[in-house]
Scaffold this active site. Sequence first.
Site, short mmCIF file in Angstrom:
data_model
loop_
_atom_site.label_atom_id
_atom_site.label_comp_id
_atom_site.label_asym_id
_atom_site.label_seq_id
_atom_site.Cartn_x
_atom_site.Cartn_y
_atom_site.Cartn_z
CG ASP A 157 -2.01 -1.00 1.20
OD1 ASP A 157 -2.94 -0.81 0.40
OD2 ASP A 157 -1.94 -1.98 1.95
CB SER A 230 -13.43 -5.78 5.84
OG SER A 230 -12.02 -5.81 6.05
CD GLU A 272 -12.36 -12.15 8.23
OE1 GLU A 272 -11.61 -12.75 7.44
OE2 GLU A 272 -12.63 -10.95 8.13
CG MET A 273 -14.92 -18.61 3.63
SD MET A 273 -16.09 -18.44 2.22
CE MET A 273 -17.65 -18.15 3.06
CG MET A 306 -4.85 -9.08 -2.70
SD MET A 306 -3.66 -10.15 -3.52
CE MET A 306 -3.92 -11.70 -2.66
CE LYS A 307 -12.92 -5.67 -2.51
NZ LYS A 307 -12.31 -5.80 -1.19
CG LEU A 308 -11.25 -5.08 -8.11
CD1 LEU A 308 -10.81 -3.62 -8.23
CD2 LEU A 308 -12.52 -5.31 -8.93
CD GLN A 310 -8.54 -13.88 -4.87
OE1 GLN A 310 -9.65 -13.67 -4.38
NE2 GLN A 310 -7.56 -14.38 -4.17
#
EC number: 2.4.1.264
Length: 400
Positions: A157, A230, A272-273, A306-308, A310
């Site tokens: 970051d 989150s 959380e997963m 990271m989500k984008l 994936q």
Amino acid sequence: MSVSPAAPASGIRRPCYLVLSAHDFRTPRRANIHFITDQLALRGTTRFFSLRYSRLSRMKGDMRLPLDDTANTVVSHNGVDCYLWRTTVHPFNTRRSWLRPVEDAMFRWYAAHPPKQLLDWMRESDVIVFESGIAVAFIELAKRVNPAAKLVYRASDGLSTINVASYIEREFDRVAPTLDVIALVSPAMAAEVASRDNVFHVGHGVDHNLDQLGDPSPYAEGIHAVAVGSMLFDPEFFVVASKAFPQVTFHVIGSGMGRHPGYGDNVIVYGEMKHAQTIGYIKHARFGIAPYASEQVPVYLADSSMKLLQYDFFGLPAVCPNAVVGPYKSRFGYTPGNADSVIAAITQALEAPRVRYRQCLNWSDTTDRVLDPRAYPETRLYPHPPTAAPQLSSEAALSH
């Protein structure tokens, strides 16, 4: 007790790596530094030293609290020696300019009083990786303790984005030119780095077998959308989306928030997963969502989220704020707080094809580039300074 890296039977000593971060390698939620550490552990002796943890951490619900009983001891986890350094208090950004002298003193004291374990690990390391944030305070210490170690800064970051204390920003400006490698997850971060020749772009990676994970689908019949994580989570997005698209089931994973009273019955909220478990939800969704609460997000999130990444890997159309659409064809932007734009973006995502437009490196290739980016010319952000031609003496020049 620290154990020096042992030489294997072949007699060739394995390299020794040390990672300094405000994360802990053992937490269920994984960031890019965890995946890089996985790769380091395959290559040599690897240690992970976790910073910025104290009694103050209880007040903020630190995700490392379940590890508190193991603090200040070495624990081996998945081939990595982990140390969660717990102090009585830790330095922090007071957000008060008039308190800056006190804040600076706190950081200097913290960095000047490391535990023996950190000093031992620094001395034994061939490579020390500092993740963006409080780890910056320990770069100078590492240089003194082990001048021969290769020092790598992993900018997960931008320091201005994560609101670090002024001391950390000033310290990074001072030490940046002395580092061997500064590996940025996005070229957009380069503007705030006070160095050039050691600055490289090395994005996030993905699991080498990611496309083989996530089966069978966790979903029932129907249309499903997923949001993971989150960071700057905006529940109002799902208030609007769930009412406008009752035919879509929205799966919200690890938002850090409970169920909003405005959600429709077609919103399912999960806690959380584990990372591996989320893959099925991403892989089999119709589209992914990055519901950041504001357009005032760093531009580099277009590359570093990271989500984008994936979603891009699985070819999922993605819905996200306009600020993080970037150059990616599979993303559809909206303005946070604007219901019409949210609806328009989801409509486009539902109609979009499933195509992987983005090249995604695996974590092994990513780690190669973090450790030695000069071997990969495409990672260099600034032209390599030309090598000066040897100067001929005046006598030699006249003799030609």
